[in-house]
Design a protein around this motif. Structure first.
Motif, short mmCIF file in Angstrom:
data_model
loop_
_atom_site.label_atom_id
_atom_site.label_comp_id
_atom_site.label_asym_id
_atom_site.label_seq_id
_atom_site.Cartn_x
_atom_site.Cartn_y
_atom_site.Cartn_z
N ALA A 198 -7.78 -2.66 7.38
CA ALA A 198 -7.45 -4.09 7.48
C ALA A 198 -8.09 -4.75 8.69
O ALA A 198 -7.94 -5.96 8.88
N ILE A 255 1.03 -7.33 8.88
CA ILE A 255 1.35 -6.00 8.37
C ILE A 255 2.77 -5.60 8.76
O ILE A 255 3.20 -5.78 9.90
N THR A 262 -4.56 -10.57 7.96
CA THR A 262 -3.39 -10.07 7.25
C THR A 262 -2.30 -9.60 8.22
O THR A 262 -2.58 -8.86 9.17
N LEU A 279 -6.14 -5.27 1.14
CA LEU A 279 -5.61 -5.51 2.48
C LEU A 279 -6.18 -6.78 3.10
O LEU A 279 -5.50 -7.47 3.86
N ALA A 315 0.76 -7.38 4.15
CA ALA A 315 0.72 -6.06 3.53
C ALA A 315 1.89 -5.23 4.06
O ALA A 315 2.21 -5.28 5.25
N ASP A 368 0.86 -1.18 0.00
CA ASP A 368 0.00 0.00 0.00
C ASP A 368 0.90 1.23 0.00
O ASP A 368 1.60 1.50 0.97
N ALA A 425 -4.87 2.71 6.94
CA ALA A 425 -4.74 1.39 6.33
C ALA A 425 -4.93 0.29 7.36
O ALA A 425 -5.57 -0.74 7.07
#
Length: 309
Positions: A70, A77, A75, A48, A54, A8, A66
Motif C-alpha cells: 500500500a 489502514i 489508503t 489496496l 483497507a 485483505d 500488505a
C-alpha cells in the motif's frame, strides 16, 4: 458516494465476521478479489491502492507485506494482526482508552489483541489514576474460545472432541505482552496464563489483586468507581455493579456474536483481595467488532453501527 473498502484476508475467521457486520450497509462499496486474485500480489496491490480504507485480516508478516504493497497510496489502514500494535506511527485502536478523536484522525490504526482488550480495560485506567502501582508484578489468567487460534486450531478442536482444555504460552513471552505492558504503563510485563476451551467463541480475562499487599492498599469500591468513570457513556463497555458478586461466570458453546465488553470488580468479603474480570467475545470486541467500531469512527459514523450489542 460510497466509501471503498478492501478486506485483505477476507476468507479468514476475522474477515468473514467483518463482512457479516457489513451486510446491508450502503455506506461502503466492498472491493472483492476472487480466490485466484487473493494470492496475487499485483491484484492485492491494486485493491489496496484503490480502496479508501483497507482492513488487514492477515498473519503478522503478511500484514507487514500488505502495508508495503500500500506504500504510496492515501489508503487508510486498520490492521487486525499484532504486527503494528506498538509500532511507531500507528494509533492503537482502542477508542475508549486512546480517545475517539485519535482514531478519527488516524491513517494507520492497529486493532488491539483480544486478551489485551480485557486486560487493558481493567488495569490501564487504574494505573493512570494512581490506584494501582505501575511496578507491581501482575498476573493474568485468561480463557478463550478456540476460534481465536485461527483455522488450524479451529480444525484441531472440531476434529478432536476429546480436548477439554488447552493451556499454552507455557514458555511465556506471548506476542500480546508488549501491548499489555506498553498501554497499561507497566514497569514489568505481566505473567500471562492463556488457555483455550472447546467453545467456538467467548473470553474471560481475570486479574487477581492482593489489595492489602499493594502500595496504598486500594479499596475495591475505589477501583470500581474509577472504571465507571473511565467508561461512562460508552456504548460498548459496561461496568457491572460492585455487589453482589456473581456466583459464577459462564462461557457457552451456543454463544452468538457479541461486540460488547463487560467489566467486573469482585472483592473478597474482608476487602483484602479482589479479582478484576473482563468478559467479551474474542471475535467481537476482541477482533471483528473492534475493527468495525474503528471503521465507523474513521468514517465519521456512529461507532456502534452494524455491531452486535
Amino acid at each position: 458516494m460510497a466509501i471503498r473498502l478492501f478486506i485483505d484476508g477476507a476468507a479468514g475467521t476475522t474477515g468473514l465476521e467483518i463482512r457479516e457486520r457489513l451486510q446491508g450497509r450502503s455506506e461502503f462499496e466492498l472491493l472483492v478479489l476472487d480466490d485466484a486474485q487473493r494470492k496475487d500480489e499485483s491484484a492485492r496491490r491494486d485493491a489496496l491502492h484503490e480502496a479508501d480504507i483497507a482492513i488487514l485480516c492477515l498473519p503478522d508478516e503478511a500484514a507487514k507485506d500488505a502495508v508495503r504493497l500500500a506504500d504510496g497510496a492515501a489508503t487508510r489502514i486498520i490492521d487486525a494482526s499484532s504486527a503494528h500494535r506498538v509500532a511507531e506511527g500507528w494509533t492503537y485502536g482502542f477508542p475508549e482508552m486512546v480517545g475517539h478523536e485519535a482514531i478519527a484522525n488516524a491513517r494507520l490504526v492497529s486493532n488491539p489483541g483480544c486478551y489485551p482488550t480485557g486486560f487493558l480495560a481493567l488495569v490501564a485506567p487504574l494505573v493512570r489514576a494512581g490506584l494501582l502501582p505501575a511496578d507491581w508484578p501482575y498476573t493474568v489468567n485468561a480463557v478463550s474460545g478456540y476460534s481465536g487460534g485461527g483455522n488450524a486450531l479451529i480444525d484441531r478442536f472440531e476434529a478432536d472432541p476429546d480436548i477439554a482444555f488447552r493451556a499454552y504460552g507455557l514458555a511465556l513471552g506471548h506476542k500480546h505482552l508488549p501491548e499489555m505492558q506498553a498501554y497499561a504503563g507497566l514497569a514489568h510485563a505481566p505473567v500471562f496464563s492463556p488457555s483455550v476451551i472447546p467453545a467456538h467463541r467467548g473470553m474471560v480475562v481475570d486479574v487477581p489483586l492482593p489489595l492489602a499487599a499493594l502500595r496504598g492498599q486500594p479499596r475495591a469500591d475505589a477501583l470500581h468507581a474509577a472504571l465507571e468513570a473511565q467508561f461512562a457513556g460508552s456504548g460498548l463497555v459496561s461496568v457491572a455493579p460492585l455487589a453482589p458478586v456473581p456466583g459464577e461466570m459462564l462461557l457457552l458453546r451456543s454463544a452468538t456474536p457479541w461486540d460488547g465488553l463487560a467489566l467486573h470488580v469482585c472483592p473478597s468479603a474482608d476487602g483484602r483481595q479482589a479479582r478484576l474480570v473482563a468478559v467479551l467475545d474474542n471475535l467481537g470486541k476482541g477482533a471483528s467488532g473492534a475493527a468495525i467500531q474503528n471503521l465507523n469512527i474513521m468514517c465519521g459514523l456512529p461507532e456502534t453501527t452494524g455491531l452486535r450489542l
